[in-house]
Design a protein around this motif. Structure first.
Motif, PDB file in Angstrom:
ATOM      1  N   LYS A  64       0.830  -1.205   0.000  1.00 44.08           N
ATOM      2  CA  LYS A  64       0.000   0.000   0.000  1.00 44.08           C
ATOM      3  C   LYS A  64       0.863   1.252   0.000  1.00 44.08           C
ATOM      4  O   LYS A  64       1.829   1.353   0.738  1.00 44.08           O
ATOM      5  CB  LYS A  64      -0.921   0.001   1.225  1.00 44.08           C
ATOM      6  N   GLY A  65       0.479   2.198  -0.853  1.00 40.04           N
ATOM      7  CA  GLY A  65       1.225   3.445  -0.963  1.00 40.04           C
ATOM      8  C   GLY A  65       2.407   3.375  -1.898  1.00 40.04           C
ATOM      9  O   GLY A  65       2.992   4.410  -2.242  1.00 40.04           O
ATOM     10  N   ARG A  66       2.778   2.170  -2.335  1.00 41.57           N
ATOM     11  CA  ARG A  66       3.913   2.014  -3.255  1.00 41.57           C
ATOM     12  C   ARG A  66       3.482   1.465  -4.609  1.00 41.57           C
ATOM     13  O   ARG A  66       4.059   1.821  -5.633  1.00 41.57           O
ATOM     14  CB  ARG A  66       4.961   1.079  -2.639  1.00 41.57           C
ATOM     15  N   PHE A  67       2.513   0.573  -4.619  1.00 42.92           N
ATOM     16  CA  PHE A  67       2.052  -0.061  -5.856  1.00 42.92           C
ATOM     17  C   PHE A  67       0.676   0.486  -6.227  1.00 42.92           C
ATOM     18  O   PHE A  67      -0.137   0.789  -5.349  1.00 42.92           O
ATOM     19  CB  PHE A  67       1.929  -1.573  -5.678  1.00 42.92           C
ATOM     20  N   THR A  68       0.429   0.561  -7.524  1.00 45.68           N
ATOM     21  CA  THR A  68      -0.872   0.994  -8.019  1.00 45.68           C
ATOM     22  C   THR A  68      -1.333   0.056  -9.122  1.00 45.68           C
ATOM     23  O   THR A  68      -0.603  -0.148 -10.098  1.00 45.68           O
ATOM     24  CB  THR A  68      -0.815   2.424  -8.562  1.00 45.68           C
ATOM     25  N   ILE A  69      -2.530  -0.489  -8.951  1.00 46.00           N
ATOM     26  CA  ILE A  69      -3.111  -1.343  -9.986  1.00 46.00           C
ATOM     27  C   ILE A  69      -4.095  -0.528 -10.797  1.00 46.00           C
ATOM     28  O   ILE A  69      -4.817   0.329 -10.256  1.00 46.00           O
ATOM     29  CB  ILE A  69      -3.791  -2.594  -9.367  1.00 46.00           C
ATOM     30  N   SER A  70      -4.122  -0.772 -12.098  1.00 48.16           N
ATOM     31  CA  SER A  70      -5.072  -0.092 -12.980  1.00 48.16           C
ATOM     32  C   SER A  70      -5.421  -1.038 -14.122  1.00 48.16           C
ATOM     33  O   SER A  70      -4.772  -2.077 -14.296  1.00 48.16           O
ATOM     34  CB  SER A  70      -4.490   1.216 -13.528  1.00 48.16           C
ATOM     35  N   SER A  71      -6.430  -0.667 -14.877  1.00 45.92           N
ATOM     36  CA  SER A  71      -6.846  -1.543 -15.968  1.00 45.92           C
ATOM     37  C   SER A  71      -7.372  -0.740 -17.138  1.00 45.92           C
ATOM     38  O   SER A  71      -7.823   0.410 -16.974  1.00 45.92           O
ATOM     39  CB  SER A  71      -7.911  -2.527 -15.489  1.00 45.92           C
ATOM     40  N   ASP A  72      -7.298  -1.346 -18.300  1.00 47.24           N
ATOM     41  CA  ASP A  72      -7.928  -0.825 -19.507  1.00 47.24           C
ATOM     42  C   ASP A  72      -8.913  -1.902 -19.942  1.00 47.24           C
ATOM     43  O   ASP A  72      -8.522  -2.892 -20.567  1.00 47.24           O
ATOM     44  CB  ASP A  72      -6.880  -0.553 -20.575  1.00 47.24           C
ATOM     45  N   ASN A  73     -10.176  -1.725 -19.569  1.00 52.09           N
ATOM     46  CA  ASN A  73     -11.165  -2.775 -19.815  1.00 52.09           C
ATOM     47  C   ASN A  73     -11.389  -3.020 -21.309  1.00 52.09           C
ATOM     48  O   ASN A  73     -11.685  -4.145 -21.715  1.00 52.09           O
ATOM     49  CB  ASN A  73     -12.478  -2.418 -19.130  1.00 52.09           C
ATOM     50  N   ALA A  74     -11.245  -1.998 -22.102  1.00 51.67           N
ATOM     51  CA  ALA A  74     -11.431  -2.161 -23.546  1.00 51.67           C
ATOM     52  C   ALA A  74     -10.366  -3.066 -24.149  1.00 51.67           C
ATOM     53  O   ALA A  74     -10.602  -3.727 -25.154  1.00 51.67           O
ATOM     54  CB  ALA A  74     -11.412  -0.798 -24.229  1.00 51.67           C
TER      55      ALA A  74
END
Length: 120
Positions: A64-74
């Motif tokens: 937490k505070g160091r990693f970031t998850i994200s997504s491109d659903n398309a």
């Protein structure tokens, strides 16, 4: 048939950054959630971060505070931005997609794994 292809692992010095990507291919109707797990030598596989189709996220306390998850659903792609990396982050990282099928319900799929090594 679904395939998850990961990229972005490697060797980085402590304090450095890496970005992992995982793209799912196939005739996918719906992805319920996408996530990243990791497994260090001699340890059990653990959840690092997860993101739902609606954008909700959760993280292991250690990242937490160091990693970031994200997504491109398309693009059926999930990313993991890893900053301030520590030697204890060294592990094989696996992406995981939970995909819904009309015929069978929800099924888990795994990537092949990508090595992340944090060392000076």
């Amino acid at each position: 048939q679904v395939q998850l292809v990961e990229s972005g692992g490697g060797l980085v010095q402590p304090g450095g950054s890496l970005r992992l990507s995982c793209a799912a291919s196939g005739s996918i109707v719906k992805i319920n959630y996408m996530g990243w797990y990791r497994q260090a030598p001699g340890k059990q596989r653990e959840l690092v971060a997860r993101i739902t189709s609606g954008g909700s996220t959760n993280y292991a306390d250690s990242v937490k505070g160091r990693f970031t998850i994200s997504s491109d659903n398309a693009k059926n792609t999930v990313y993991l931005q890893m900053n301030s990396l520590k030697p204890e982050d060294t592990a094989v990282y696996y992406c995981n997609d939970n995909i819904y099928w009309w015929s069978t319900g929800s099924v888990d799929y795994w990537g092949q794994g990508t090595q992340v090594t944090v060392s000076s």
